[in-house]
Design a protein around this motif. Structure first.
Motif, mmCIF file in Angstrom:
data_model
loop_
_atom_site.group_PDB
_atom_site.id
_atom_site.type_symbol
_atom_site.label_atom_id
_atom_site.label_comp_id
_atom_site.label_asym_id
_atom_site.label_seq_id
_atom_site.Cartn_x
_atom_site.Cartn_y
_atom_site.Cartn_z
ATOM 1 N N ARG A 4 0.839 -1.206 0.000
ATOM 2 C CA ARG A 4 0.000 0.000 0.000
ATOM 3 C C ARG A 4 0.869 1.248 0.000
ATOM 4 O O ARG A 4 1.978 1.244 0.524
ATOM 5 C CB ARG A 4 -0.908 -0.008 1.229
ATOM 6 C CG ARG A 4 -1.846 -1.195 1.241
ATOM 7 C CD ARG A 4 -2.781 -1.144 2.433
ATOM 8 N NE ARG A 4 -3.598 -2.343 2.438
ATOM 9 C CZ ARG A 4 -3.529 -3.277 3.372
ATOM 10 N NH1 ARG A 4 -2.722 -3.127 4.395
ATOM 11 N NH2 ARG A 4 -4.269 -4.354 3.277
ATOM 12 N N ASP A 79 -7.304 7.376 -5.913
ATOM 13 C CA ASP A 79 -7.331 6.347 -6.966
ATOM 14 C C ASP A 79 -6.479 6.766 -8.164
ATOM 15 O O ASP A 79 -5.799 5.946 -8.773
ATOM 16 C CB ASP A 79 -8.775 6.102 -7.432
ATOM 17 C CG ASP A 79 -9.593 5.342 -6.388
ATOM 18 O OD1 ASP A 79 -8.985 4.766 -5.458
ATOM 19 O OD2 ASP A 79 -10.833 5.336 -6.503
ATOM 20 N N THR A 106 -8.844 8.103 9.233
ATOM 21 C CA THR A 106 -9.584 6.872 8.964
ATOM 22 C C THR A 106 -9.960 6.792 7.492
ATOM 23 O O THR A 106 -9.858 5.736 6.867
ATOM 24 C CB THR A 106 -10.863 6.829 9.830
ATOM 25 O OG1 THR A 106 -10.507 7.114 11.178
ATOM 26 C CG2 THR A 106 -11.503 5.461 9.781
ATOM 27 N N HIS A 107 -10.388 7.917 6.959
ATOM 28 C CA HIS A 107 -10.820 7.951 5.561
ATOM 29 C C HIS A 107 -9.691 7.513 4.622
ATOM 30 O O HIS A 107 -9.842 6.579 3.841
ATOM 31 C CB HIS A 107 -11.285 9.371 5.227
ATOM 32 C CG HIS A 107 -12.031 9.476 3.927
ATOM 33 N ND1 HIS A 107 -12.819 10.547 3.604
ATOM 34 C CD2 HIS A 107 -12.108 8.647 2.876
ATOM 35 C CE1 HIS A 107 -13.347 10.364 2.411
ATOM 36 N NE2 HIS A 107 -12.929 9.222 1.941
ATOM 37 N N GLY A 109 -6.508 6.470 5.508
ATOM 38 C CA GLY A 109 -5.684 5.378 5.997
ATOM 39 C C GLY A 109 -6.245 4.011 5.640
ATOM 40 O O GLY A 109 -5.516 3.032 5.554
ATOM 41 N N PHE A 110 -7.554 3.949 5.429
ATOM 42 C CA PHE A 110 -8.191 2.695 5.056
ATOM 43 C C PHE A 110 -8.682 2.707 3.614
ATOM 44 O O PHE A 110 -9.423 1.826 3.201
ATOM 45 C CB PHE A 110 -9.358 2.380 5.996
ATOM 46 C CG PHE A 110 -8.913 2.026 7.385
ATOM 47 C CD1 PHE A 110 -8.119 0.917 7.610
ATOM 48 C CD2 PHE A 110 -9.265 2.825 8.460
ATOM 49 C CE1 PHE A 110 -7.706 0.586 8.893
ATOM 50 C CE2 PHE A 110 -8.854 2.509 9.739
ATOM 51 C CZ PHE A 110 -8.069 1.390 9.960
ATOM 52 N N TRP A 111 -8.333 3.735 2.883
ATOM 53 C CA TRP A 111 -8.766 3.753 1.485
ATOM 54 C C TRP A 111 -8.052 2.603 0.758
ATOM 55 O O TRP A 111 -6.852 2.399 0.949
ATOM 56 C CB TRP A 111 -8.442 5.100 0.832
ATOM 57 C CG TRP A 111 -9.111 5.232 -0.504
ATOM 58 C CD1 TRP A 111 -8.521 5.127 -1.725
ATOM 59 C CD2 TRP A 111 -10.496 5.457 -0.734
ATOM 60 N NE1 TRP A 111 -9.479 5.271 -2.700
ATOM 61 C CE2 TRP A 111 -10.700 5.470 -2.134
ATOM 62 C CE3 TRP A 111 -11.610 5.636 0.104
ATOM 63 C CZ2 TRP A 111 -11.948 5.659 -2.714
ATOM 64 C CZ3 TRP A 111 -12.854 5.827 -0.463
ATOM 65 C CH2 TRP A 111 -13.014 5.840 -1.856
ATOM 66 N N PRO A 112 -8.795 1.819 -0.050
ATOM 67 C CA PRO A 112 -8.183 0.659 -0.681
ATOM 68 C C PRO A 112 -6.877 1.022 -1.400
ATOM 69 O O PRO A 112 -6.863 1.916 -2.247
ATOM 70 C CB PRO A 112 -9.259 0.195 -1.666
ATOM 71 C CG PRO A 112 -10.541 0.609 -1.014
ATOM 72 C CD PRO A 112 -10.232 1.915 -0.332
ATOM 73 N N GLY A 113 -5.801 0.326 -1.014
ATOM 74 C CA GLY A 113 -4.506 0.562 -1.655
ATOM 75 C C GLY A 113 -3.626 1.564 -0.938
ATOM 76 O O GLY A 113 -2.515 1.834 -1.391
ATOM 77 N N PHE A 114 -4.114 2.108 0.179
ATOM 78 C CA PHE A 114 -3.352 3.138 0.887
ATOM 79 C C PHE A 114 -3.288 2.818 2.376
ATOM 80 O O PHE A 114 -4.082 2.052 2.897
ATOM 81 C CB PHE A 114 -3.987 4.520 0.675
ATOM 82 C CG PHE A 114 -3.920 4.975 -0.748
ATOM 83 C CD1 PHE A 114 -2.877 5.781 -1.179
ATOM 84 C CD2 PHE A 114 -4.873 4.553 -1.669
ATOM 85 C CE1 PHE A 114 -2.795 6.174 -2.508
ATOM 86 C CE2 PHE A 114 -4.795 4.940 -2.993
ATOM 87 C CZ PHE A 114 -3.753 5.765 -3.412
ATOM 88 N N GLU A 115 -2.318 3.428 3.040
ATOM 89 C CA GLU A 115 -2.263 3.284 4.497
ATOM 90 C C GLU A 115 -1.747 4.569 5.116
ATOM 91 O O GLU A 115 -1.018 5.325 4.482
ATOM 92 C CB GLU A 115 -1.373 2.103 4.882
ATOM 93 C CG GLU A 115 0.077 2.311 4.479
ATOM 94 C CD GLU A 115 0.925 1.057 4.670
ATOM 95 O OE1 GLU A 115 0.371 0.000 4.981
ATOM 96 O OE2 GLU A 115 2.148 1.172 4.488
ATOM 97 N N GLU B 176 -9.010 -5.356 1.666
ATOM 98 C CA GLU B 176 -9.055 -3.929 1.955
ATOM 99 C C GLU B 176 -10.321 -3.563 2.729
ATOM 100 O O GLU B 176 -10.320 -2.657 3.556
ATOM 101 C CB GLU B 176 -8.987 -3.115 0.660
ATOM 102 C CG GLU B 176 -7.674 -3.276 -0.111
ATOM 103 C CD GLU B 176 -6.473 -2.780 0.672
ATOM 104 O OE1 GLU B 176 -5.991 -3.539 1.515
ATOM 105 O OE2 GLU B 176 -6.040 -1.646 0.441
ATOM 106 N N ARG B 179 -9.842 -4.817 6.591
ATOM 107 C CA ARG B 179 -9.024 -4.080 7.562
ATOM 108 C C ARG B 179 -9.643 -2.732 7.940
ATOM 109 O O ARG B 179 -9.184 -2.061 8.850
ATOM 110 C CB ARG B 179 -7.615 -3.861 6.989
ATOM 111 C CG ARG B 179 -7.592 -2.791 5.922
ATOM 112 C CD ARG B 179 -6.213 -2.497 5.388
ATOM 113 N NE ARG B 179 -6.334 -1.593 4.265
ATOM 114 C CZ ARG B 179 -5.736 -0.394 4.196
ATOM 115 N NH1 ARG B 179 -4.936 0.001 5.143
ATOM 116 N NH2 ARG B 179 -5.925 0.384 3.152
ATOM 117 N N THR B 193 -16.584 6.858 7.217
ATOM 118 C CA THR B 193 -15.646 6.917 6.092
ATOM 119 C C THR B 193 -15.674 5.615 5.284
ATOM 120 O O THR B 193 -15.284 5.600 4.123
ATOM 121 C CB THR B 193 -14.206 7.173 6.576
ATOM 122 O OG1 THR B 193 -13.791 6.055 7.371
ATOM 123 C CG2 THR B 193 -14.108 8.428 7.416
#
Lengths: 318, 549
Positions: A4, A79, A106-107, A109-115, B176, B179, B193
């Motif tokens: 990620r 994206d 949270t928004h 940090g949990f976005w698909p592909g990211f941390e 994804e 988690r 979110t």
């Protein structure tokens, strides 16, 4: 191991100096391929000689960085970064001045592909105390400071050393053990913003020199495996002059190679590839004695203890 | 010059206090030339060719209803979804009945699923609310369908729930989703979110142009069904000007559409957190040149203070929320101030979204400062929504010459819920304090903020005069308004809020011939039945438009 893209959030209320930090970071000769996502594209101000290409919402720079406008869809902006031919190594995301940091953490940090890597909050030495008492935004400003992994204290050059000390004391009173970094001219070293170089093998090579006298990097190769619980406790006890810890170690309990990432008061343990070499890197603003003492504290965690626990997940959602 | 048409009626309620009742209204070229009786209008009729149209002889004519605050783009997105709602909604092609139980909810959802012909169509349903529908989780949705993605969207977008087919359909990898702290795969719930991850995929359905156009068509019919002849798009564009302008021009700016829309541009675009006020002013001024016959601009902008009322993100003065959470600012107060100053100096009418009393405090503080810097008369600074406020603030609204466009429906749907779960009895009792505004003589419009509440002015007026909460109990009897005040708030005072009172809002010579045709007289109807008065249809610029039965 994660693939990620790590995100560093730059939060802080209006006028806290976020744009200056961004302008400096974008123009810097630091060797990282960073994508900077901003709210106000018009405020980005970079020497024309550093600009490779430019269109309505993207500037590509000769140093490999890009700066993009977030627009009204944060997820779409992320994206677009993930979809680039060569995705960036790190993302610096400018939060809107009114964003609640834990929500945006949270928004994205949990976005698909990211941390989430770090939540840095810019605080303006001139105005932060007044803002924190303001009828309309006091609660927001206090919340931003409280949730920071690292506070970038800006405009200290304008208020003088005595007042800067006063603001720091006040900040520590608001947030015990706050990690504060003075960024008088909006200078935020990449090692502080994004940590030691991300590629695992780079950690065992020479560590990048800190461009600023007061930011230090200390590296150590522990001779033995380490205990997660012991490390977790050592991290709690680290002096507030240590801003980041990153390292690979053999977990005494499981025998597996493990990655430790720590930013400010928040840390996590992740599984690492078995062939990774052991190393610990500290980044901070302490004296040599302080930094070496901190390293000793961490490497002393070489006895097996019960109840390993990560506070990383808990901190960003509490 | 065209012939005069005289509409006779059982009664004409003109909303012109100097000449409140009549029996006939004469119209030529879309405008009213005379109001009175066939006898009193003889000088006009004697002088010009005319025809008497008595189709309304058993009806009551009122000025065309006006809702100054709706969001057509939200309608475009949501109306093509399947609605299952706790309150009854009259939709153009169907009634969405009041479904208030868990079993009823799932039964209706099952019916909808079975009625769908295309096995590949994703089932999107809107209106779910836990208070009434209980917990709806993944397993229950799996029983509705194993193969069709089902997405249950909560009424105010607090959360969404999906089934296994839905989880598979989403673009994001399962790991994804797993988690994410605000996604719970066990129950299939996405909240806060986590919702953004769901909409990353779902938006590709809802923003499909063909579907959006269909939603806009339905929205048009709802506006007509409510008896409106003028509505305000209070914050244009929602997302994308080029896309929405093309849609609006194509769908609204047509001869067969029985209403006009006043478009109030956003003073700053979404996602623009600190753009230059002068550039924003230039953008708004340029947009104003686009106006057409039915799509009108005026010298007005919309600004935002605090967060949404339904999402409990309004900013509250102490003592705040029971659970101690805080509201949010939609833009930084300093930026709000800078924008307001720019638009104020340009002479614009400023509409400010204020939901909580701290949001209102900010708006009034800024207005007071603007008045000190550059006094203006007739500025019509408008407080939009006005959910939670204090009596003292109402006095300040009057003292500063501000006006109100109010979301009265809050008290009906949320009054009791907010009493028990959000802000407590005293403040819930007084939310949407319309009675105070009436006692202080503050010009006030009512709005639906569609889809926040049904776009039915008589329904909104019914809430204002009765303050029936969701259970049917009266909440805050001292804040009920008179019928006169409520009917002004959906006609002449709503016209004033849109700065169009010289053209619409009452029935008098010279104004546009916009009428709402009612089957009963509101002044002869028990107040508790006001919302049930049937609407025959409307007359728009002189042309009758019956509602389709």
């Amino acid at each position: 191991m994660t693939t990620r893209i790590p995100i560093t959030i730059l939060s802080g209320y209006l006028g806290a100096g976020k744009t200056t930090i961004i302008n400096r970071l974008l123009s810097g000769d630091h060797g990282r391929r960073v994508a900077v996502l901003v709210n106000d594209f018009g405020a980005v101000n970079i020497d024309a000689s550093l600009i490779e290409t430019e269109d309505d919402n993207t500037i590509s720079l000769t140093n490999g960085c890009v700066c993009c406008s977030i627009g009204d869809d944060l997820g779409a902006a992320l994206d677009a970064q993930a979809a680039r031919h060569i995705p960036p190594e790190n993302i610096l995301l400018e939060a809107s001045g009114v964003a609640e940091p834990k929500r945006i953490a949270t928004h994205v940090g949990f976005w698909p592909g990211f941390e989430l890597d770090a939540l840095i909050v810019a605080a303006d030495a001139e105005t932060v105390r007044n803002r924190a008492n303001d009828k309309f935004v006091g609660q927001l400003v206090r919340s931003q400071i409280r949730h920071a992994d690292i506070i970038a204290l800006t405009k200290t050059d304008l208020v003088g050393p005595e007042a800067a000390r006063g603001v720091k004391a006040w900040l520590r009173n608001q947030v015990p053990n706050a990690r504060i970094f003075e960024a008088p001219n909006g200078t935020l070293p990449v090692a502080l913003a994004f940590g030691a170089d991300r590629a695992s093998n780079a950690l065992s090579g020479p560590v990048e020199p800190a461009p600023h006298s007061h930011l230090r990097t200390v590296m150590c190769v522990p001779g033995t495996g380490l205990s997660r619980a012991g490390l977790a406790r050592a991290i709690e006890a680290l002096p507030s002059s240590v801003h980041r810890v990153k390292g690979f170690f053999r977990d005494l309990e499981t025998g597996r190679m493990t990655l430790l990432q720590c930013v400010g008061r928040r840390h996590e343990f992740l599984e690492a590839p078995t062939d990774t070499e052991t190393v610990l890197v500290l980044i901070g603003v302490g004296s040599d004695t302080e930094m070496n003492g901190a390293m000793d504290l961490l490497t002393a965690s070489d006895a097996l203890e019960a109840d390993p626990k990560s506070t990383f997940a808990a901190r960003i959602s509490d | 010059m065209s012939r005069i048409t005289v509409y006779t009626a059982r009664k004409v309620r003109t909303m012109n206090p100097s000449f409140p009742e009549a029996e006939a209204v004469a119209v030529r070229d879309g405008r009213i030339v005379e109001v009175g009786t066939l006898d009193s209008m003889k000088p006009w009729l004697g002088a010009h060719e005319h025809v008497i149209d008595d189709r309304f002889k058993d009806h009551v004519l009122m000025p065309g209803f006006i809702d100054p605050h709706i969001h057509p783009a939200v309608g475009g997105v949501l109306l093509p979804s399947y609605w299952i709602t706790a309150m009854e909604w009259q939709l153009p092609d169907r009634i969405s009945p009041a479904i208030k139980t868990h079993e009823g909810y799932l039964e209706r959802l099952g019916e909808i699923e079975r009625s769908m012909d295309d096995p590949d169509e994703v089932l999107l349903t809107w209106g779910f609310h836990k208070i009434w529908h209980g917990d709806v989780f993944r397993e229950q949705l799996n029983e509705i369908s194993q193969t069709r993605p089902v997405f249950v969207l909560q009424r105010s977008f607090h959360e969404a729930v999906t089934n296994d087919a839905g989880l598979d359909w989403l673009e994001a990898e399962r790991s994804e989703l797993e988690r994410h702290h605000q996604i719970d795969l066990e129950t299939g719930r996405f909240f806060e979110t986590g919702l953004a991850v769901l909409f990353q995929s779902v938006n590709k359905i809802t923003l499909n142009p063909e579907r959006f156009a269909r939603g806009l068509e339905m929205h048009k019919r709802m506006v007509h069904l409510g008896g409106h002849t003028t509505v305000g798009d209070m914050a244009y564009p929602m997302m994308n000007h080029d896309f929405e302008w093309e849609m609006l021009s194509e769908r609204i700016d047509r001869d067969d559409v029985p209403f006009r829309m006043k478009i109030v541009p956003r003073g700053a675009l979404r996602g623009d957190w600190n753009g230059s006020p002068t550039e924003n002013l230039a953008r708004v001024n340029e947009m104003e040149t686009l106006g057409t016959h039915r799509l009108r601009f005026g010298n007005a902008v919309k600004l935002f203070a605090d967060g949404g009322f339904n999402a409990e993100l309004m900013q509250l003065l102490p003592p705040g929320y029971i659970d101690g959470h805080h509201g949010e600012w939609l833009v930084a107060p300093e930026y709000f101030r800078a924008l307001a100053e720019q638009y104020w100096k340009d002479g614009k009418q400023i509409h400010v979204h204020c939901t909580g009393d701290m949001g209102l405090e900010l708006a009034l503080t800024v207005l007071e400062d603007l008045l000190a810097v550059q006094p203006r008369f007739n500025h019509r600074f408008t407080i939009e929504h006005c959910g939670v406020s204090t009596p003292e603030q109402a006095g300040r609204i009057r003292d500063l010459g501000a006006i109100v466009s109010a979301a009265v429906y809050y008290v009906h749907e949320l009054g009791e819920a907010y009493w028990h779960h959000s802000i407590g009895y005293e403040r819930a009792f007084q939310m949407s304090r319309m009675g105070t505004l009436e006692r202080l003589g503050i010009t006030t419009a009512f709005h639906s903020d569609f889809v926040v509440s049904p776009p039915q002015p008589l329904h909104t007026a019914w809430v204002a005069v009765n303050r029936f909460a969701e259970s049917g109990a009266v909440l805050g009897e001292r804040e009920r308004t008179s019928l006169d005040f409520a009917m002004r708030a959906i006609t002449i005072d709503a016209a004033y809020v849109l700065n169009m009172e010289n053209e619409i809002g009452s029935i008098r010579a010279g104004k546009l011939a916009d009428f709402t045709v009612l089957e009963a007289d509101p002044w002869e109807t028990p107040l508790e039945d006001l919302k049930d008065i049937p609407i025959w249809g409307t007359v728009f610029e002189g042309r009758p438009f019956p509602v389709e039965k």
